[in-house]
Scaffold this active site. Structure first.
Site, PDB file in Angstrom:
ATOM      1  N   LEU A  65       0.842  -1.205   0.000  1.00  0.00           N
ATOM      2  CA  LEU A  65       0.000   0.000   0.000  1.00  0.00           C
ATOM      3  C   LEU A  65       0.874   1.250   0.000  1.00  0.00           C
ATOM      4  O   LEU A  65       2.070   1.184   0.274  1.00  0.00           O
ATOM      5  CB  LEU A  65      -0.902  -0.026   1.234  1.00  0.00           C
ATOM      6  CG  LEU A  65      -1.869  -1.212   1.298  1.00  0.00           C
ATOM      7  CD1 LEU A  65      -2.636  -1.224   2.610  1.00  0.00           C
ATOM      8  CD2 LEU A  65      -2.840  -1.192   0.119  1.00  0.00           C
ATOM      9  N   PRO A  66       0.281   2.423  -0.292  1.00  0.00           N
ATOM     10  CA  PRO A  66       1.110   3.623  -0.437  1.00  0.00           C
ATOM     11  C   PRO A  66       1.855   4.071   0.821  1.00  0.00           C
ATOM     12  O   PRO A  66       3.057   4.312   0.757  1.00  0.00           O
ATOM     13  CB  PRO A  66       0.101   4.689  -0.885  1.00  0.00           C
ATOM     14  CG  PRO A  66      -1.047   3.937  -1.484  1.00  0.00           C
ATOM     15  CD  PRO A  66      -1.113   2.648  -0.731  1.00  0.00           C
ATOM     16  N   THR A  99       6.307   0.901   1.920  1.00  0.00           N
ATOM     17  CA  THR A  99       7.301   1.727   2.622  1.00  0.00           C
ATOM     18  C   THR A  99       6.534   2.659   3.558  1.00  0.00           C
ATOM     19  O   THR A  99       5.787   3.526   3.096  1.00  0.00           O
ATOM     20  CB  THR A  99       8.125   2.573   1.631  1.00  0.00           C
ATOM     21  OG1 THR A  99       8.726   1.703   0.682  1.00  0.00           O
ATOM     22  CG2 THR A  99       9.205   3.358   2.363  1.00  0.00           C
ATOM     23  N   LYS A 174      15.115   0.872   4.435  1.00  0.00           N
ATOM     24  CA  LYS A 174      14.485   1.353   3.194  1.00  0.00           C
ATOM     25  C   LYS A 174      14.525   2.881   3.106  1.00  0.00           C
ATOM     26  O   LYS A 174      14.799   3.465   2.054  1.00  0.00           O
ATOM     27  CB  LYS A 174      13.041   0.834   3.149  1.00  0.00           C
ATOM     28  CG  LYS A 174      12.191   1.394   2.034  1.00  0.00           C
ATOM     29  CD  LYS A 174      12.684   0.985   0.660  1.00  0.00           C
ATOM     30  CE  LYS A 174      11.832   1.645  -0.426  1.00  0.00           C
ATOM     31  NZ  LYS A 174      12.410   1.477  -1.755  1.00  0.00           N
ATOM     32  N   LYS A 249       7.011  11.357   0.172  1.00  0.00           N
ATOM     33  CA  LYS A 249       6.693  10.651   1.438  1.00  0.00           C
ATOM     34  C   LYS A 249       7.945  10.037   2.052  1.00  0.00           C
ATOM     35  O   LYS A 249       8.215  10.199   3.241  1.00  0.00           O
ATOM     36  CB  LYS A 249       5.661   9.551   1.145  1.00  0.00           C
ATOM     37  CG  LYS A 249       5.455   8.566   2.293  1.00  0.00           C
ATOM     38  CD  LYS A 249       4.937   7.219   1.807  1.00  0.00           C
ATOM     39  CE  LYS A 249       5.859   6.546   0.855  1.00  0.00           C
ATOM     40  NZ  LYS A 249       5.751   5.108   0.681  1.00  0.00           N
TER      41      LYS A 249
HETATM   42  P1  NAD Z   1       0.565   2.615  -6.231  1.00  0.00           P
HETATM   43  O1  NAD Z   1      -0.048   3.906  -5.840  1.00  0.00           O
HETATM   44  O2  NAD Z   1       0.798   2.309  -7.671  1.00  0.00           O
HETATM   45  O3  NAD Z   1      -0.301   1.392  -5.640  1.00  0.00           O
HETATM   46  C1  NAD Z   1      -0.929   1.390  -4.408  1.00  0.00           C
HETATM   47  C2  NAD Z   1      -2.212   0.570  -4.561  1.00  0.00           C
HETATM   48  O4  NAD Z   1      -2.830   0.422  -3.283  1.00  0.00           O
HETATM   49  C3  NAD Z   1      -3.238   1.246  -5.476  1.00  0.00           C
HETATM   50  O5  NAD Z   1      -3.627   0.329  -6.498  1.00  0.00           O
HETATM   51  C4  NAD Z   1      -4.405   1.575  -4.529  1.00  0.00           C
HETATM   52  O6  NAD Z   1      -5.669   1.485  -5.149  1.00  0.00           O
HETATM   53  C5  NAD Z   1      -4.229   0.503  -3.475  1.00  0.00           C
HETATM   54  N1  NAD Z   1      -4.856   0.793  -2.184  1.00  0.00           N
HETATM   55  C6  NAD Z   1      -4.731   1.908  -1.416  1.00  0.00           C
HETATM   56  N2  NAD Z   1      -5.427   1.751  -0.263  1.00  0.00           N
HETATM   57  C7  NAD Z   1      -5.976   0.510  -0.309  1.00  0.00           C
HETATM   58  C8  NAD Z   1      -6.796  -0.237   0.591  1.00  0.00           C
HETATM   59  N3  NAD Z   1      -7.180   0.253   1.758  1.00  0.00           N
HETATM   60  N4  NAD Z   1      -7.187  -1.472   0.217  1.00  0.00           N
HETATM   61  C9  NAD Z   1      -6.804  -1.988  -0.962  1.00  0.00           C
HETATM   62  N5  NAD Z   1      -6.026  -1.338  -1.861  1.00  0.00           N
HETATM   63  C10 NAD Z   1      -5.622  -0.100  -1.517  1.00  0.00           C
HETATM   64  O7  NAD Z   1       1.927   2.514  -5.414  1.00  0.00           O
HETATM   65  P2  NAD Z   1       3.213   1.608  -5.739  1.00  0.00           P
HETATM   66  O8  NAD Z   1       4.104   2.364  -6.666  1.00  0.00           O
HETATM   67  O9  NAD Z   1       2.767   0.232  -6.077  1.00  0.00           O
HETATM   68  O10 NAD Z   1       3.910   1.618  -4.296  1.00  0.00           O
HETATM   69  C11 NAD Z   1       3.418   0.851  -3.197  1.00  0.00           C
HETATM   70  C12 NAD Z   1       4.413   0.953  -2.049  1.00  0.00           C
HETATM   71  O11 NAD Z   1       5.693   0.473  -2.478  1.00  0.00           O
HETATM   72  C13 NAD Z   1       4.665   2.397  -1.556  1.00  0.00           C
HETATM   73  O12 NAD Z   1       4.824   2.382  -0.171  1.00  0.00           O
HETATM   74  C14 NAD Z   1       5.959   2.791  -2.266  1.00  0.00           C
HETATM   75  O13 NAD Z   1       6.649   3.789  -1.545  1.00  0.00           O
HETATM   76  C15 NAD Z   1       6.692   1.472  -2.302  1.00  0.00           C
HETATM   77  N6  NAD Z   1       7.659   1.292  -3.393  1.00  0.00           N
HETATM   78  C16 NAD Z   1       7.361   1.658  -4.678  1.00  0.00           C
HETATM   79  C17 NAD Z   1       8.299   1.464  -5.695  1.00  0.00           C
HETATM   80  C18 NAD Z   1       8.016   1.853  -7.138  1.00  0.00           C
HETATM   81  O14 NAD Z   1       8.971   1.841  -7.957  1.00  0.00           O
HETATM   82  N7  NAD Z   1       6.785   2.181  -7.515  1.00  0.00           N
HETATM   83  C19 NAD Z   1       9.530   0.873  -5.396  1.00  0.00           C
HETATM   84  C20 NAD Z   1       9.802   0.479  -4.079  1.00  0.00           C
HETATM   85  C21 NAD Z   1       8.849   0.690  -3.084  1.00  0.00           C
END
Ligand code: NAD
Length: 301
Positions: A65-66, A99, A174, A249
């Site tokens: 999740l975000p 994260t 991280k 964030k």
């Molecule tokens: P994203 O915004 O693409 O995906 C998050 C998903 O969570 C969305 O599809 C959203 O609809 C869903 N969501 C939110 N609240 C929810 C709930 N209560 N129930 C069900 N679904 C819910 O984000 P992302 O890029 O996939 O990143 C996710 C996490 O990973 C973050 O913490 C980010 O910092 C970390 N991260 C991202 C990357 C990257 O390259 N994108 C790399 C490493 C770490």
């Protein structure tokens, strides 16, 4: 094989969940975005109408999740609704890959432990390409026993698995890593823009840096200049990838931790300010490499 529930099928969660499917784990999935659920259903997962349905019968729950508030909301509950911890049977394993703040991770893990539920924080590095290729690095916080249980799932989604320490330690690692990444992206962006202003072809400049002492993960795998790297978000209008708001964030988490332990993070602090400006000017949903637009506004639209 353990039955797995996967919650959060965004840029990272969707490819990670697909890798669990490929490895043969029976998977039940949920996301607030129905399109994301449908994509996984088409790949062989069982789609759920809500999160309660998704975790029914699951021995392991994985979340991606975000931010902290989403993870706390999911497991501890919010707005009068009880969270998943009140629902999951004792003995369930929870792997949170989001994260979030180390404190938040510790708070949720302590509540889980009180219900007999094992929980690890397992944030990742490697980006969407690493998620798709199952080459992510996992930074784990939690007990040895919980990590042992999680190992087969982590191995299906990643290549390097590090045990950073107790609960929250994965998040500390991280946040330190992403502070470097945020600073690096800005450093590379301003250097490429400086070269371009003096008439250099940025493709040529990038090739030179890649073989010189300025080379780093950003120049090698995530060049922010459109057209330099075919597969980088910069070459597809800064879509997909890692959102600028998510980097903001993470830099905020770095600054918060620094304040707590009285550490000096001057570059991390400045990077946070620049990402805040970028977000406030309406670019928060773009990939974080779009920050190059601060130095060449017309290049990134
Ligand atoms: P994203 O915004 O693409 O995906 C998050 C998903 O969570 C969305 O599809 C959203 O609809 C869903 N969501 C939110 N609240 C929810 C709930 N209560 N129930 C069900 N679904 C819910 O984000 P992302 O890029 O996939 O990143 C996710 C996490 O990973 C973050 O913490 C980010 O910092 C970390 N991260 C991202 C990357 C990257 O390259 N994108 C790399 C490493 C770490």
């Amino acid at each position: 094989m353990s039955r797995v529930a996967f919650v959060g099928l965004g840029h990272m969660g969707a490819p990670m969940a697909k890798n669990l499917l490929r490895a043969g784990f029976p998977l039940q999935v949920f996301d607030l975005n129905l399109d994301a659920v449908n994509e996984l259903t088409a790949a062989g997962a069982r789609g759920a109408a809500d999160v309660r349905q998704a975790v029914q019968g699951a021995e392991v729950v994985v979340s991606m999740l975000p931010a902290s508030r989403h993870v706390e909301g999911l497991y501890l509950g919010d707005e009068g609704e009880s969270g998943l911890l009140a629902l999951l049977p004792a003995g369930t394993l929870v792997i949170d890959c989001s994260t979030i703040s180390p404190h938040s991770a510790q708070k949720v893990a302590a509540a889980a432990a009180a219900s007999g539920i094992d929980m690890i924080d397992a944030p990742v590095s490697g980006g969407t390409a690493g998620a798709a290729a199952a080459t992510l690095t996992f930074m784990v916080g939690g007990s040895n026993a919980a990590l042992d249980r999680a190992q087969p799932l982590l191995a299906a989604m990643g290549k390097n698995i590090f045990h950073a320490g107790g609960s929250g330690a994965g998040q500390v690692a991280k946040v330190c890593n992403n502070m470097i990444l945020g600073v690096q992206m800005i450093a590379v962006s301003e250097a490429l823009a400086l070269g371009a202003r003096q008439g250099l072809d940025v493709q040529v400049l990038s090739g030179i840096i890649d073989q010189s002492s300025g080379a780093n993960w950003v120049t090698e795998r995530y060049n922010p200049w459109p057209g330099v790297m075919e597969n980088a978000p910069a070459s597809r209008g800064y879509t997909g990838g890692f959102g600028a708001d998510l980097m903001l964030k993470d830099l905020g988490l770095a600054v918060e931790s620094a304040i707590e332990v009285k550490a000096a993070v001057p570059l991390g602090g400045l990077a946070r300010e620049l990402y805040a400006q970028w977000s406030q000017s309406g670019h928060g949903a773009l990939d974080f490499s779009s920050i190059v637009g601060l130095f060449v506004p017309r290049e990134t639209g």
